[in-house]
Design a protein around this motif. Structure first.
Motif, short mmCIF file in Angstrom:
data_model
loop_
_atom_site.label_atom_id
_atom_site.label_comp_id
_atom_site.label_asym_id
_atom_site.label_seq_id
_atom_site.Cartn_x
_atom_site.Cartn_y
_atom_site.Cartn_z
N CYS A 129 40.40 47.62 55.30
CA CYS A 129 39.36 46.68 54.23
C CYS A 129 39.56 46.46 53.52
O CYS A 129 39.56 45.01 53.16
CB CYS A 129 37.68 46.92 54.66
N CYS A 176 32.35 45.72 56.68
CA CYS A 176 32.95 46.36 58.16
C CYS A 176 33.27 47.31 56.94
O CYS A 176 33.20 48.96 57.36
CB CYS A 176 34.49 45.77 58.39
N LEU A 177 33.45 47.79 55.34
CA LEU A 177 33.77 48.67 54.55
C LEU A 177 33.04 48.91 54.22
O LEU A 177 32.62 49.96 54.60
CB LEU A 177 34.23 47.92 53.66
N TYR A 236 33.44 55.52 73.04
CA TYR A 236 32.74 56.42 71.61
C TYR A 236 31.38 57.36 71.93
O TYR A 236 31.01 58.52 71.71
CB TYR A 236 32.90 56.57 70.28
N PHE A 244 29.43 55.69 57.30
CA PHE A 244 29.64 56.28 58.42
C PHE A 244 30.18 58.14 57.44
O PHE A 244 29.95 59.11 57.30
CB PHE A 244 30.85 56.32 58.62
N LEU A 245 31.25 57.71 56.51
CA LEU A 245 31.61 58.75 55.29
C LEU A 245 30.48 59.47 54.74
O LEU A 245 30.56 60.85 54.48
CB LEU A 245 32.80 58.17 54.50
N GLN A 287 28.61 61.89 56.90
CA GLN A 287 29.23 63.67 56.70
C GLN A 287 29.24 64.20 55.61
O GLN A 287 29.45 65.43 56.35
CB GLN A 287 30.35 62.68 58.03
N ARG A 300 36.51 66.19 64.55
CA ARG A 300 35.40 65.53 63.59
C ARG A 300 36.14 65.35 61.77
O ARG A 300 36.15 63.49 61.50
CB ARG A 300 34.64 66.57 62.54
N LEU A 358 30.47 61.19 66.51
CA LEU A 358 30.36 59.92 67.74
C LEU A 358 29.88 59.31 68.01
O LEU A 358 30.19 57.68 68.02
CB LEU A 358 30.97 60.72 69.01
N ILE A 392 38.58 51.91 56.17
CA ILE A 392 38.54 51.39 55.04
C ILE A 392 39.33 51.00 54.02
O ILE A 392 39.44 50.29 53.25
CB ILE A 392 37.76 52.98 53.87
N VAL A 452 30.45 56.90 64.62
CA VAL A 452 31.59 56.04 65.22
C VAL A 452 30.89 54.77 65.99
O VAL A 452 31.50 53.74 65.78
CB VAL A 452 32.44 57.00 65.61
N ILE A 505 40.68 42.79 51.71
CA ILE A 505 39.47 42.27 50.22
C ILE A 505 40.31 42.25 49.42
O ILE A 505 40.73 40.56 49.09
CB ILE A 505 38.76 43.49 49.39
N TRP A 515 31.81 51.33 57.38
CA TRP A 515 32.32 53.49 57.53
C TRP A 515 32.38 53.27 56.44
O TRP A 515 32.43 55.33 56.00
CB TRP A 515 34.39 52.91 57.54
N GLU A 516 31.68 52.91 55.29
CA GLU A 516 31.71 54.58 53.90
C GLU A 516 30.12 54.94 53.98
O GLU A 516 30.60 55.82 53.87
CB GLU A 516 31.78 53.10 52.22
N CYS A 524 35.47 50.44 72.85
CA CYS A 524 35.60 51.23 71.57
C CYS A 524 34.15 51.92 71.43
O CYS A 524 33.86 52.89 71.91
CB CYS A 524 36.39 50.97 70.80
N VAL A 552 42.16 52.03 75.76
CA VAL A 552 41.31 50.85 75.43
C VAL A 552 41.67 50.62 73.98
O VAL A 552 42.03 49.39 72.78
CB VAL A 552 39.83 51.58 74.62
N TYR A 564 35.71 41.13 55.06
CA TYR A 564 35.99 43.58 54.72
C TYR A 564 35.11 43.70 54.23
O TYR A 564 34.35 44.57 54.39
CB TYR A 564 37.49 42.79 54.52
N GLU A 565 34.54 42.99 53.62
CA GLU A 565 33.39 44.41 52.79
C GLU A 565 32.19 44.48 53.05
O GLU A 565 32.05 45.81 53.28
CB GLU A 565 33.22 43.10 51.14
#
Lengths: 432, 440
Positions: free
Chosen positions: B423, A408-409, A273, A415-416, A419, B409, A287, B420, A290, B427, A412-413, A269, B230, A405-406
């Motif tokens: 996740c 990965c969280l 991207y 990334f947010l 943005q 976007r 992109l 999120i 991501v 958790i 992504w946070e 993946c 994918v 999970y923490e």
């Protein structure tokens, strides 16, 4: 020994790119799993009727000693197994492990020891302990390893897994109230290689062992007549426990396989991207971002899979072997009882040699009482240890999942966040 | 929202449009020479549009066979700023997918310079294991409903397309709409255009910008296809990971039955494992919406490429007209001066068998003159066509670019939000499980 096949390399096996087996919402039928692994059962053929000469105290006093001791927190012996090394001789190549002991016990000549031992030596120790204490529960050793004829003993992962299992084995012995004071154990930890070899040569000779084995088989064939209820209950529990723990082992292995396959797809993946970002102008930055996030999540997933394989699976695996040990222990107890029952019958029917027979019967009765009590207290002890081990293994697994999970969280946070600051900077998007 | 531009309507654009649309109705309320603020004519300012429901119908088809198909309910409501309090009446009608296709084909032919919004896919593609490829499957129908609504909203907010009368009738006139569309005669133009577009032709001086755009369209299509593939495979695998955890639930429950102290902890941990396994369904359903957003731009890429091809065609036709004119002028010159510079069979025969009479030559010259006049007119027209096309197309391409950058976007952001959420659920479940394990 059964010549069973163990495949320790967890392969992504039979799942091709085609549609996988339909498990939507249904419980897996694990028995049809082609990748099912067959565990070799390393049960020594010692029976209950041989009375090891290294037993120094009388049965009566031993019974008292077998009462479970609660003061397990004061640990006075520490054993580690590490540093595997390969040895090459004219005949064979084998691995030895360094066994280090630190202790304050008086029966040891010194407070620190360092010796090198190979898998065979561990096997010997286990056999001796089982011979001496047929109805006590000896923690299992990692299995011998044969893969479809090709011996993969020198694979790094395999050696490491085995090392950890050997380490756990010795520590379980050291924590056991009876085993830890075994002379054989002491020799194992302290003797130089030459000494150990000569010590190994002692013990009951081949012929006497043969005689004992024949007696054992006879007793086994005869069977036990009046098994006490509690041991029947124990057997039922062991049967059920064995099934459950085997299932858990299989489920966990399946999870690892599925996660590995997920990882394979996820790995594609990020680069896609990134490829896309090369055609874009405004979109290039998000992109690429991501792509980076997906790659980071991949790394976390990889670590997660490794943890599961390294931590949870070995523990479950050991308890599968434990279940087999328990079954063997119960069988041996049954044999001791069968022997006693046979002797009781003989005394009732035969007229000649009554004195010797009475003597034999008394000994057999003592042996039975001793065996039963030993098993009962060790059983309680084993259950406590099992509970602790499995609880901490599952708690550990849950904690690792949370941590995964923490992480990965956070990826992504971030990334947010990037943005958001971008958008607010350009006065574009309203995030409310 | 969308970038908007002022569409300058000049005399030139209407002859251009009239090449493709035979006006039976006054389909445009735009008069030449006036500059319009697009927002005033955007349909969305005047009405709310939604595709509210889907229903199965059965009926006889063209070959008199029984078939089952799905119809979609289009609801419209006039937006009247004055009457905020009152709830104006809802108009509605039913349309099936083929009618949407017809509408889109009409728009494609009628507005060749526009990047026409795409329809949701005809057949389910990029499916992963659990998703159904069946057109009748309720999940597919639901996602299609959303896609159709999206299509209508896109058209309704397009600066040019939203004023189209046929589009308006599509939303408001259930009966007779099909006939109305066919009466515009767009089909004939569509057929000839299609044939032309499918033919191979080479343009001598391709417009660099359009060539780049076409290349971009190719790349976009390729990379989004790859991404969708994918992603679908990864979704499949993720599904497997979660569902296998359901087995923990079952085994823990069975195991708890034989344990005394560990029983409660095991049993409750098992419930959390079941919850974990079940949670993947919602997670992947949400991701499917993300996939749909990507798919829309996959199809938009196709629209882009189609438009570039149309431009090439107009360019080619111009070049052909110029070539034709040049050759006619050359013939004229040759005839007038008597020199033959180009080889022609007629020239050869006249050389062999004698010159033609002065009357014949005069007639020919006269004919050529008319042809040249016509040819020059033709070139002028096609030049104007080309210019108009390029101008309008480039306006729409810029609009499209901004829309695409904004939308994608947003999609990426919504993807991050989904991750999120996933996740956070993980958790929570594993923390709960940990508490239960601690009680073992």
């Amino acid at each position: 020994m059964s010549g069973s096949v163990v495949d320790n390399t967890v392969s992504s096996g039979n799942s091709s790119a085609a549609i996988p087996t339909d498990i939507s919402g249904q419980i897996l039928d694990l028995d049809e799993d082609d990748d099912l692994e067959v565990f070799s059962k390393d049960t020594t053929l010692t029976d209950g009727s041989s009375f090891n000469a290294s037993m120094q105290t009388s049965p009566a006093s031993m019974i008292n000693q077998y009462k479970f001791e609660e003061d397990a927190d004061t640990k006075d012996i520490f054993v580690t197994v590490d540093n595997p090394e390969s040895h090459v001789t004219a005949i064979e190549t084998y691995i030895t492990y360094r066994v280090m002991t630190k202790t304050t016990r008086s029966e040891f000549d010194s407070s620190e020891f360092e010796v090198r031992r190979r898998y065979q030596d561990f096997l010997w120790l286990k056999g001796r302990l089982e011979e001496a204490h047929p109805t006590l529960i000896v923690h299992p050793l990692p299995e011998k390893f044969v893969v479809k004829g090709m011996v993969e003993r020198f694979n790094e992962d395999f050696i490491e897994t085995r090392r950890r299992a050997l380490h756990r084995f010795l520590n379980k012995i050291a924590e056991h109230p009876i085993f830890s004071s075994s002379e054989d154990f002491k020799i194992f930890l302290t003797a130089a290689s030459g000494e150990l070899t000569s010590h190994k040569k002692q013990g009951p000779g081949f012929l006497s062992r043969m005689g004992d084995t024949v007696k054992a088989v006879a007793a086994a064939v005869r069977g036990v007549r009046n098994r006490p209820q509690e041991f029947t209950e124990m057997q039922e529990y062991v049967e059920a426990f064995s099934q459950k723990i085997s299932s858990l082992d299989k489920v966990t292995q399946r999870i690892v396989r599925e996660q590995k396959e997920y990882l394979e797809e996820l790995k594609e993946c990020g680069p896609t991207y990134a490829l896309w970002s090369q055609s874009e102008e405004e979109l290039a930055e998000p992109l690429k971002n991501v792509a980076g996030c997906v790659d980071r999540c991949c790394k976390e997933t990889e670590e997660q899979v490794k943890n599961l394989s390294d931590q949870l699976i070995p523990v479950l695996h050991e308890y599968v072997l434990c279940a087999d040990t328990l079954k063997a222990v119960l069988r041996r107890r049954d044999n001791i009882q069968a022997d006693f029952e046979a002797k009781t019958e003989a005394l009732a029917t035969k007229k000649a040699d009554r004195d010797t027979m009475r003597d034999d019967l008394d000994k057999a009765e003592d042996r039975l009482e001793w065996a039963n009590n030993a098993l009962k207290s060790d059983w309680t002890r084993w259950q406590k240890v099992m509970r602790t081990d499995l609880r901490s293994a599952f708690v550990d697994t849950a904690e690792r999942n949370v941590s995964y999970y923490e992480k990965c969280l956070a990826v992504w946070e971030s990334f947010l966040h990037s943005q958001r600051t971008d958008a607010e900077g350009n006065g574009k998007v309203d995030f409310s | 929202m969308l970038a908007c531009d002022y569409l300058v309507c000049t005399q030139a654009s209407f002859p251009f449009c009239s090449l493709f649309v035979i006006h039976k109705y006054d389909t445009t309320n735009l008069t030449p020479g006036i500059i319009y603020n697009i927002w005033d004519t955007s349909l969305l300012k005047k009405m709310e549009i939604s595709v509210a429901e889907a229903e199965k119908r059965t009926g006889k088809n063209a070959v008199n066979m029984q078939e089952t198909y799905t119809v979609y309910l289009i609801e419209t409501r006039p937006v009247d700023a004055a009457s905020e309090g009152t709830n104006p009446a809802l108009d509605s009608l039913w349309r099936r997918y083929s009618e949407f296709e017809l509408l889109r084909n009409y728009l494609l032919v009628t507005y060749p310079f526009a990047v026409v919004p795409p329809l949701p896919e005809k057949r389910a593609e990029f499916v992963w294991h659990k998703l159904s490829a069946d057109n009748m499957d309720p999940d597919f129908v639901e996602r299609r409903r959303v896609g159709l609504e999206n299509f209508l909203l896109r058209v309704a907010s397009h600066p040019v397309l939203s004023s189209d009368k046929i589009f308006y009738l599509f939303l408001t006139e259930e009966n007779g709409w099909k006939e109305t569309v066919f009466e515009t005669g767009f089909q004939a133009k569509a057929d000839s255009r299609l044939k032309a577009l499918n033919a191979t032709f080479r343009v001598k001086n391709p417009d660099k910008r359009f060539a780049e755009m076409k290349h971009y369209g190719d790349e976009l299509q390729s990379v989004i296809s790859q991404l969708l593939r994918v992603r679908a495979r990864a979704a499949d695998r993720l599904y497997g990971v979660y569902k296998v955890h359901g087995n923990y639930g079952r085994v823990f429950s069975e195991w708890s039955a034989i344990e005394k102290e560990m029983g409660d902890g095991l049993q409750s941990a098992g419930h959390h494992m079941d919850a974990y396994a079940a949670s993947v369904d919602d997670i992947l359903e949400e991701e499917e919406h993300y996939a749909d957003q990507l798919k829309e731009y996959l199809f938009y890429a196709d629209a882009l490429r189609y438009m570039c091809r149309k431009h090439e065609l107009t360019q080619y036709e111009l070049e052909m007209a110029v070539q034709d004119l040049t050759s006619k002028k050359q013939q004229q010159e040759e005839l007038a001066t008597g020199t033959i510079r180009t080889f022609s069979l007629k020239g050869m025969t006249s050389k062999l068998f004698g010159q033609e009479t002065p009357e014949q030559r005069e007639a020919k010259l006269k004919m050529l003159e008319t042809q040249i006049e016509e040819g020059e007119e033709q070139v002028k027209e096609r030049n104007a066509e080309c210019d108009e096309f390029v101008k309008s197309a480039w306006v729409d391409i810029e609009r499209f670019k901004e829309q695409k950058d904004h939308d994608l976007r947003e999609s990426l952001i919504s993807y991050a939000i989904m991750q999120i959420s996933m996740c956070k659920k993980g958790i929570q479940v594993w923390n709960n499980a940990k508490e239960c394990f601690n009680k073992m």
